[in-house]
Design a protein around this motif. Sequence first.
Motif, PDB file in Angstrom:
ATOM      1  N   LYS A  87       0.645  -1.102  -0.093  1.00 58.34           N
ATOM      2  CA  LYS A  87      -0.094  -0.019   0.077  1.00 58.34           C
ATOM      3  C   LYS A  87       0.983   1.319   0.158  1.00 58.34           C
ATOM      4  O   LYS A  87       0.671   2.216  -0.586  1.00 58.34           O
ATOM      5  N   TYR A  88       2.234   1.315   0.645  1.00 60.51           N
ATOM      6  CA  TYR A  88       3.235   2.345   0.843  1.00 60.51           C
ATOM      7  C   TYR A  88       4.305   2.094   0.063  1.00 60.51           C
ATOM      8  O   TYR A  88       4.660   0.632   0.171  1.00 60.51           O
ATOM      9  N   LEU A  89       5.060   2.968  -0.375  1.00 67.50           N
ATOM     10  CA  LEU A  89       6.365   2.729  -0.885  1.00 67.50           C
ATOM     11  C   LEU A  89       7.320   3.269  -0.147  1.00 67.50           C
ATOM     12  O   LEU A  89       7.040   4.507   0.098  1.00 67.50           O
ATOM     13  N   LEU A  90       8.415   2.720   0.257  1.00 68.78           N
ATOM     14  CA  LEU A  90       9.542   3.587   0.861  1.00 68.78           C
ATOM     15  C   LEU A  90      10.680   3.372  -0.207  1.00 68.78           C
ATOM     16  O   LEU A  90      11.093   2.196  -0.292  1.00 68.78           O
ATOM     17  N   ILE A  91      11.418   4.484  -0.652  1.00 67.29           N
ATOM     18  CA  ILE A  91      12.622   4.231  -1.421  1.00 67.29           C
ATOM     19  C   ILE A  91      13.584   4.588  -0.509  1.00 67.29           C
ATOM     20  O   ILE A  91      13.782   5.735   0.120  1.00 67.29           O
ATOM     21  N   LEU A  92      14.702   3.626  -0.316  1.00 66.53           N
ATOM     22  CA  LEU A  92      15.852   3.829   0.349  1.00 66.53           C
ATOM     23  C   LEU A  92      17.235   3.560  -0.683  1.00 66.53           C
ATOM     24  O   LEU A  92      17.007   3.102  -1.456  1.00 66.53           O
ATOM     25  N   ASN A  93      18.150   4.490  -0.013  1.00 62.52           N
ATOM     26  CA  ASN A  93      19.487   4.377  -0.847  1.00 62.52           C
ATOM     27  C   ASN A  93      20.114   3.136  -0.164  1.00 62.52           C
ATOM     28  O   ASN A  93      19.865   2.861   1.203  1.00 62.52           O
ATOM     29  N   ALA A  94      20.891   2.517  -0.920  1.00 63.76           N
ATOM     30  CA  ALA A  94      21.613   1.078  -0.391  1.00 63.76           C
ATOM     31  C   ALA A  94      22.495   1.431   0.895  1.00 63.76           C
ATOM     32  O   ALA A  94      22.749   0.553   1.557  1.00 63.76           O
ATOM     33  N   ASP A  95      22.797   2.778   0.979  1.00 62.99           N
ATOM     34  CA  ASP A  95      23.709   3.206   2.348  1.00 62.99           C
ATOM     35  C   ASP A  95      22.864   3.844   3.463  1.00 62.99           C
ATOM     36  O   ASP A  95      23.429   4.175   4.482  1.00 62.99           O
TER      37      ASP A  95
END
Length: 112
Positions: A87-95
């Motif tokens: 339902k939700y997207l969380l975009i994270l950088n690999a670091d």
Amino acid sequence: MLLSIIIVTYNSSGVLKDCLKFIQNSKNNLEFEVIIVDNNSAGENEQKCLTAIEQEFKDLNIKLIRLSENRGFGAANNQGAKIAQGKYLLILNADTKLLPDKDALQKIIVFM
């Protein structure tokens, strides 16, 4: 599926592993998936590391997308979003490192 975490990687399996450990420590009964989009990382060793990471973190419900060319950060995130079921997207950088808080991901959901 409540939360889809999308992580784009390019030759960053070392820091990616640390990021996944933080996610693993913060999951606290939250229903989520982790989508790793490899932006055509160079080298056979990097590809082997990604496969090993996928196996090591099976409990995170990892989906690994391997792109045939480096399409850039935004396009790679869009590839992950296309298959996301949350339902939700969380975009994270690999670091990215999450605070050592078992409820960190749940606090993000509550905020959203």
